[in-house]
Structures are given as structure tokens and as C-alpha cells.
Enzyme design. Structure first.
Site, mmCIF file in Angstrom:
data_model
loop_
_atom_site.group_PDB
_atom_site.id
_atom_site.type_symbol
_atom_site.label_atom_id
_atom_site.label_comp_id
_atom_site.label_asym_id
_atom_site.label_seq_id
_atom_site.Cartn_x
_atom_site.Cartn_y
_atom_site.Cartn_z
ATOM 1 N N ARG A 195 11.732 -4.163 10.215
ATOM 2 C CA ARG A 195 11.750 -3.691 8.835
ATOM 3 C C ARG A 195 11.165 -2.297 8.775
ATOM 4 O O ARG A 195 10.089 -2.048 9.299
ATOM 5 C CB ARG A 195 10.909 -4.619 7.964
ATOM 6 C CG ARG A 195 10.788 -4.146 6.529
ATOM 7 C CD ARG A 195 9.695 -4.893 5.803
ATOM 8 N NE ARG A 195 8.388 -4.551 6.277
ATOM 9 C CZ ARG A 195 7.444 -3.928 5.554
ATOM 10 N NH1 ARG A 195 7.674 -3.612 4.302
ATOM 11 N NH2 ARG A 195 6.265 -3.650 6.076
ATOM 12 N N HIS A 227 2.730 -9.750 9.287
ATOM 13 C CA HIS A 227 2.787 -8.874 8.119
ATOM 14 C C HIS A 227 4.006 -9.148 7.246
ATOM 15 O O HIS A 227 3.907 -9.199 6.026
ATOM 16 C CB HIS A 227 2.821 -7.435 8.624
ATOM 17 C CG HIS A 227 2.689 -6.402 7.556
ATOM 18 N ND1 HIS A 227 1.694 -6.450 6.612
ATOM 19 C CD2 HIS A 227 3.414 -5.279 7.293
ATOM 20 C CE1 HIS A 227 1.815 -5.403 5.801
ATOM 21 N NE2 HIS A 227 2.861 -4.684 6.186
ATOM 22 N N ARG A 255 5.343 0.468 14.865
ATOM 23 C CA ARG A 255 4.413 -0.649 14.700
ATOM 24 C C ARG A 255 4.515 -1.710 15.788
ATOM 25 O O ARG A 255 3.505 -2.213 16.284
ATOM 26 C CB ARG A 255 4.703 -1.363 13.367
ATOM 27 C CG ARG A 255 4.003 -0.750 12.223
ATOM 28 C CD ARG A 255 4.282 -1.540 10.972
ATOM 29 N NE ARG A 255 3.816 -0.750 9.837
ATOM 30 C CZ ARG A 255 4.054 -1.058 8.581
ATOM 31 N NH1 ARG A 255 4.754 -2.132 8.281
ATOM 32 N NH2 ARG A 255 3.586 -0.307 7.613
ATOM 33 N N HIS A 315 1.575 -6.286 11.846
ATOM 34 C CA HIS A 315 0.937 -4.994 11.617
ATOM 35 C C HIS A 315 -0.108 -4.825 12.720
ATOM 36 O O HIS A 315 -0.891 -5.739 12.962
ATOM 37 C CB HIS A 315 0.289 -4.930 10.235
ATOM 38 C CG HIS A 315 -0.020 -3.531 9.835
ATOM 39 N ND1 HIS A 315 -1.071 -2.836 10.391
ATOM 40 C CD2 HIS A 315 0.602 -2.681 9.000
ATOM 41 C CE1 HIS A 315 -1.073 -1.601 9.884
ATOM 42 N NE2 HIS A 315 -0.070 -1.490 9.046
ATOM 43 N N GLU A 324 6.889 8.169 5.912
ATOM 44 C CA GLU A 324 6.313 7.148 6.807
ATOM 45 C C GLU A 324 7.145 7.042 8.064
ATOM 46 O O GLU A 324 8.274 7.548 8.115
ATOM 47 C CB GLU A 324 6.355 5.782 6.113
ATOM 48 C CG GLU A 324 5.229 5.557 5.149
ATOM 49 C CD GLU A 324 5.310 4.170 4.528
ATOM 50 O OE1 GLU A 324 6.252 3.407 4.830
ATOM 51 O OE2 GLU A 324 4.424 3.860 3.727
ATOM 52 N N LEU A 351 9.880 -3.389 -0.839
ATOM 53 C CA LEU A 351 9.743 -3.336 -2.305
ATOM 54 C C LEU A 351 11.073 -2.902 -2.908
ATOM 55 O O LEU A 351 11.527 -3.428 -3.932
ATOM 56 C CB LEU A 351 8.642 -2.359 -2.715
ATOM 57 C CG LEU A 351 7.196 -2.769 -2.396
ATOM 58 C CD1 LEU A 351 6.235 -1.649 -2.762
ATOM 59 C CD2 LEU A 351 6.805 -4.049 -3.141
ATOM 60 N N GLN A 367 0.814 -1.216 0.000
ATOM 61 C CA GLN A 367 0.000 0.000 0.000
ATOM 62 C C GLN A 367 0.848 1.266 0.000
ATOM 63 O O GLN A 367 0.730 2.106 -0.884
ATOM 64 C CB GLN A 367 -0.897 0.015 1.235
ATOM 65 C CG GLN A 367 -1.910 -1.100 1.255
ATOM 66 C CD GLN A 367 -2.912 -0.932 2.395
ATOM 67 O OE1 GLN A 367 -2.747 -0.078 3.255
ATOM 68 N NE2 GLN A 367 -3.940 -1.744 2.385
#
Ligand SMILES: Cc1cc2nc3c(=O)[nH]c(=O)nc-3n(C[C@H](O)[C@H](O)[C@H](O)COP(=O)(O)OP(=O)(O)OC[C@H]3O[C@@H](n4cnc5c(N)ncnc54)[C@H](O)[C@@H]3O)c2cc1C
Length: 563
Positions: A393, A358, A298, A252, A135, A399, A68
Site C-alpha cells: 500500500r 499497520h 517500509r 510499519h 511521502e 484514506l 498521521q
């Protein structure tokens, strides 16, 4: 210092003979069509290699498709490579390998350029420049994204277009890789697959690249699609590959939790827009856990949510969107649609959420170029432990890793295809598949559900010794039963693979007597300097059986003596 764990696992899941199995021959065979596999395929084919891309479902179906937030890359000042490197090392909690972080980060601009060249369209600002968002963990805006939160969809669309049109690439969707084929010298020689029609087909290749993604499906709650069953890690382990740091599973914190609904990820953006986490009594609890409250990292939010679920005897906590800036139906149409179907109006009603597995931080141990310890076998993307992520991470770095290291492995593999003599390979499984005694049947779906529940309860956001020891003995029992009864279809092979990965993750987690990054032990809540090491698990192959796993600590590269 090392310990061993006994196991009994067949090297190959099915009996086969080369006289009966059709054989395709390529220079490079790549398992997986997500960002890492597709990146490797493009690069290898551009170097003139004949490339096969094998995927167990439709080529698009992958973790990549669901990404996303976006892809991180340093594209505009005042951002710098040094800043991105420092952020990644910080989030990795001391376990990232610096040289790998540097290579991945410095490869970011070229990776984005490559995606643009193959037709990916990313969101742009009014001046026509790529719009970069920011982010958690990133000190600068550097996240490239497409149509808001449809980045994975756009990247996968562009990559699949290239796979389909490149003359050097042949694709084999709906083809399940059962096992890796190795020669008498242990070298990778190809893969054994089963096609959608149920036929066994072998692929021989000088170089085999695994890009099979994660294993979120070993958990009852996960954001990962059904393909994420850890097949590549398990198959490579059966062939003798070493795995690393599998205890690090990123959860997540906010997955939609409605019985019967898919576990849709509700991204940080919702909390960023003012979404508040409350317990069943309406009490906001995040400020008790972290000064940044709902916007804490997270792993902190995941543990807080989990703790509150336990203390309030509830199956979830609740995301309250009633006070956010703007109309939540307009801002979050996807979540609004799903919730409405289940009778929840997100502008008014609390949305039930809980953590879900996740991202698999650990995986097959590879060097900076993607080589595993098996000659001719490479691993890239989420199935690999490259050393980029350390013990956690950073969002949008995966990605990037898949593309940068995937392209690198593809390029190098294409340069190592000479001298491969397939005819010298003698690989076959000698003994017959075991048969269940008359009247004995195993309910595979029931076992899968039991495993997922066990992992969620005892290997989830919080772990401790007794829970993990109990989990290991149950997994060993199930693994023996499934192995002894023989598995003949893709779902049972997935179960064997999930049991294998779950077992390796639990072994790593039990060995690591500290808490670090996403690995949190209630019996060892502190981070310990002596545990700034990797956890490495190496199989012992005895003929056609794996009999043991050696578990050892391995220093990071910066801890090795120079020279
Ligand atoms: C909901 C969600 C959101 C995310 N958001 C982001 C984000 O914003 N940014 C980011 O950087 N990361 C994000 N991630 C993580 C990221 O998407 C993945 O880590 C990454 O896409 C993994 O790519 P991959 O190529 O390694 O594997 P995948 O994309 O998962 O591809 C795996 C491939 O392997 C094939 N395969 C697996 N087993 C077999 C088998 N037995 N036989 C044949 N083929 C097989 C599959 O068919 C598939 O083609 C997100 C993940 C999820 C689930």
C-alpha cells in the site's frame, strides 16, 4: 488450480429468534464510522436513503482517527493523474487492478473538495493554497494534511459532525455487529447487533455496507487501535463472502517499543529529519540493506529491523535522534512526552522501536463498485480488497480509497433499495449455543495474547512453510475450542473473528509460494511471474456450518481474455 482446507465454524455466533429481537428498519445500514463508512453514509443519505451507521465504540474511534501523514490527491501541476496512477501501480508490485487505481486517483480532487465542504481544515501555505507534502513512493508532493500529523483526527471530526447533523442518518455507537443476516436465497438482509446494554437488536436493510476497517489486533505489535479485530471480514466470511489477498499485511517499521506503553507509530518524518537506526551495540545497520538507508521503503526497513533484532538477540532496535537538525522535543512533542514518562530523553537516549502490523492490504473481495459476491452486501475501506493496493500500500492512498470508493458505494446502494421485502426473510439460528462442560473455563484474554504472539512470530514480516503450518494447526485447535464452548460476549466474538482472519491470512500466505510486496517468505524469497495472480479464499456453507475453504488463484482483470 485450487486446494481445500477443512474447518468447522458456526454460521452464526449466537442463537436468536425474531420473535424476541427488536428490529430497526432502514434502507441502507452501514457498519463502521471511519472514513469509508462515513463517506458511504453521506452519499447514500444525500440520495434520499434512510441510513443507519453502526459502530462498536464511540463514533470517532477508528483507524481513521489515528492517520498521521494525510490523504493523497492530485491537486496542482506539475502533478498529474497519470503520475499518481503510475506510482500506485509501481508500489502495488504487479497486483493492483488498473481500473480501480484510475477510479480512486481520479476521484481524489472531488474527495478533498467534499471534505472541505463539510468543514475539514487542512494545512495551507502562505498563499492560502493547500500545503501538499511528499511521502515515500509518491513522485510529487500530493499529500493533504492537517495540523502536521493530526490529519485523521481532523477528517474524523468533520465526518462525525456530518453524521450527527444529517437528517437522513441515524447513528448507533457502542453497538457491536455480531453477524450478517441473510435470507433463504443468501441475499444480505441486515445485521444482528448487541447494544452496550447487552440486548440483541436486529437491523434490516435492503443494502448492507461493511466498512469495519482492518485487523492489526491479530498481531502482538500493531499501530491499530483495539477496535481493529477484523469483525466485518469474519462475519461476512461466515455468511459466504469470498476474501482475497489476505497474506499481504503491511508492517510499519518503527513503532515505539516500551513494555507497558502503547505501540505508538514513529513516522517516517522522524527518519526523514535525520533519525538513525542503530542496533544494541550502537551500529548503524540500514546502509547494509538499502542504498536509501533509513529512508528505504517500509517493507525493506521492517525486514532489516527484524533481521537485526534476531541477529543481536534483542527485542528492538533503537532510533537515535541525538544528531538531527533541530530540537527533537520541539519537533516531535508527542513522542517526547511519551518517552519522557518512561524515563527516555529523546534528545539523548536511543528510542527502542520495532515493526508493528499497520495495514491489512487484502480483505473482502469486491468489484470496482464495492459489491461483494453476496447480493446486497458491499465492502469499502480497509476491510475490502478492491484491487487498489496490490501487494503493498502506498502511504496516504488508504484514506483516499475509503472516501472515493465509500462515497461511490453509498451512492449506488441508495439506488438499489426498491423491491426489498423484509417479511420474506426467514433468518434465524436454529440450534442452541454449545455449553462448556462443568469446570471447563477458557481464559479469553490469554487466548487472544497467544494468538497475537503466534502471528507475530510465525506470520510476521518473514514467513516460511513450517512456521505457517504450525500456526494453522494451533489456530484450528483454538478455534475449535472456542467454538465448542460457545461465545457469549463481545470479547469472545472478537476472538472468534481474529482467529478466523488469522487463519485466512495464514492460508493465503502458505498458498503463495513467492515473495512479493509486503509478503516475504524466507523459503521462497523470489518474486515469480506465475504468481502475478490474486489469492482467493471461498467458504463452503453447509446449513448452519462452514465446513471448508477453497483456496484458488485468480487472474487480474488485465490477464482475462478480451471480449
Ligand atoms: C497509526 C495509523 C496511521 C495511519 N496513517 C495513515 C495516513 O496518513 N494516510 C492514510 O491514507 N492511511 C493511514 N492509515 C491507514 C488508514 O487510517 C486506514 O486504512 C483507514 O482509516 C481505514 O478506514 P476505514 O473507514 O476502512 O476503517 P476505520 O477507520 O478503521 O473504521 C472502522 C469502523 O468500523 C467499526 N467496527 C468494526 N467492527 C465492528 C463491529 N463488530 N460492530 C460495529 N462496528 C464495527 C469501528 O467501530 C469503526 O467505526 C493509518 C493507520 C494507522 C493505524
Amino acid at each position: 488450480m485450487s486446494t481445500t482446507h477443512e474447518l468447522s465454524l458456526d454460521r452464526y455466533l449466537v442463537p436468536f429468534s425474531f420473535r424476541q429481537v427488536p428490529l430497526y428498519r432502514f434502507d441502507v445500514v452501514i457498519i463502521g464510522s471511519g472514513v469509508a463508512g462515513s463517506g458511504a453514509a453521506m452519499a447514500a443519505a444525500n440520495r434520499g436513503a434512510s441510513v443507519a451507521v453502526v459502530a462498536k465504540a464511540d463514533l470517532r474511534e477508528s483507524n481513521t482517527l489515528y492517520a498521521q501523514g494525510g490523504l493523497a490527491a492530485v491537486l496542482a501541476s506539475p502533478d498529474t493523474f497519470e503520475a499518481h496512477i503510475a506510482d500506485s501501480l509501481h508500489v502495488g508490485c504487479g497486483l493492483s487492478e488498473r481500473d480501480v487505481v484510475e477510479r480512486v486517483v481520479r476521484g481524489g480532487p472531488e474527495a478533498v473538495e467534499r471534505l472541505l465542504q463539510i468543514g475539514a481544515e487542512f494545512d495551507r501555505d502562505d498563499a492560502g493554497e493547500l500545503h501538499l507534502s511528499r511521502e515515500g513512493g509518491h513522485s510529487h508532493p500530493r499529500i493533504v494534511h492537517a495540523r502536521g500529523d493530526a490529519t485523521g483526527l481532523e477528517i474524523q471530526r468533520a465526518l462525525c459532525g456530518t453524521l450527527a447533523n444529517h437528517p437522513g442518518i441515524t447513528t448507533f455507537p457502542n453497538t457491536f455487529v455480531v453477524d450478517l443476516l441473510t435470507g433463504p436465497d443468501g441475499r444480505a438482509a441486515g445485521v444482528l447487533t448487541r447494544t452496550a446494554r447487552g440486548d440483541l437488536v436486529a437491523f434490516s436493510a435492503a443494502q448492507v455496507i461493511l466498512a469495519t476497517g482492518g485487523a492489526g489486533q491479530i498481531y502482538r505489535e500493531t499501530t491499530n487501535p483495539v477496535i481493529a479485530t477484523g469483525d466485518g471480514v469474519a462475519a461476512a466470511f461466515r455468511a459466504g463472502a469470498v476474501v482475497r489477498d489476505l497474506e499481504f499485511v503491511q508492517f510499519h517499521p518503527t513503532c515505539l517499543y516500551i513494555a507497558g506503553a502503547a505501540r505508538v507509530l514513529i513516522s517516517e518524518i522522524v527518519r526523514g529529519a535525520g533519525g538513525i537506526l542503530r542496533d544494541r551495540h550502537g551500529v548503524r545497520f540500514m546502509p547494509e540493506f538499502h542504498p536509501a538507508a533509513e529512508l528505504a521503503p517500509r517493507d525493506v526497513v521492517s525486514r532489516a529491523v527484524f533481521a537485526r533484532m534476531v541477529s543481536t538477540h534483542d527485542t528492538s532496535v533503537y532510533l537515535d535522534l541525538s544528531d538531527i537538525d533541530g530540537d527533537p522535543h520541539v519537533l516531535f512533542p508527542g513522542i517526547s512526552r511519551i518517552c519522557r514518562f518512561f524515563g527516555i530523553d529523546i534528545a539523548r537516549d536511543p528510542v527502542p522501536v520495532r515493526p508493528g502490523a499497520h495495514y491489512m492490504v487484502g480483505g473482502l473481495k469486491v468489484d470496482i463498485d464495492g459489491h461483494t459476491n453476496i447480493p446486497g452486501l458491499w465492502a469499502v475501506g480497509e476491510c475490502a480488497s478492491s484491487g487498489l493496493h496490490g501487494a503493498n500500500r502506498m502511504g496516504s492512498n488508504s484514506l483516499l480509497e475509503g472516501l472515493v470508493l465509500g462515497m461511490r458505494a453509498g451512492t449506488l446502494a441508495a439506488g438499489e433499495i426498491d423491491g426489498f421485502d423484509m417479511l420474506s426473510m426467514t433468518f434465524r439460528r436454529s440450534h442452541e449455543l454449545p455449553r462448556a462442560p462443568a469446570g471447563v473455563r477458557v481464559n479469553i484474554e490469554d487466548l487472544i495474547y497467544s494468538l497475537k504472539s503466534l502471528m507475530w512470530r510465525q506470520m510476521g514480516v518473514e514467513r516460511n512453510r513450517s512456521g505457517m503450518e504450525d500456526a494453522l494447526s494451533k489456530i484450528a485447535f483454538w478455534a475449535r475450542a472456542v467454538n465448542d464452548l460457545g461465545s457469549t460476549d463481545a470479547r469472545s466474538w472478537e476472538l472468534v473473528n481474529m482467529l478466523t482472519v488469522a487463519r485466512l491470512a495464514a492460508l493465503g500466505a502458505l498458498a503463495r509460494e513467492e515473495s512479493r510486496g509486503v509478503h516475504f517468505r524466507t523459503d521462497f524469497p523470489e518474486t515469480k511471474p506465475e504468481w502475478r495472480v490474486h489469492t482467493v479464499l471461498a467458504p463452503t456453507l453447509d446449513g448452519e456450518r462452514l465446513t471448508r475453504v477453497e483456496i484458488r488463484r485468480e487472474p487480474l482483470k488485465d490477464q482475462l481474455p478480451v471480449g
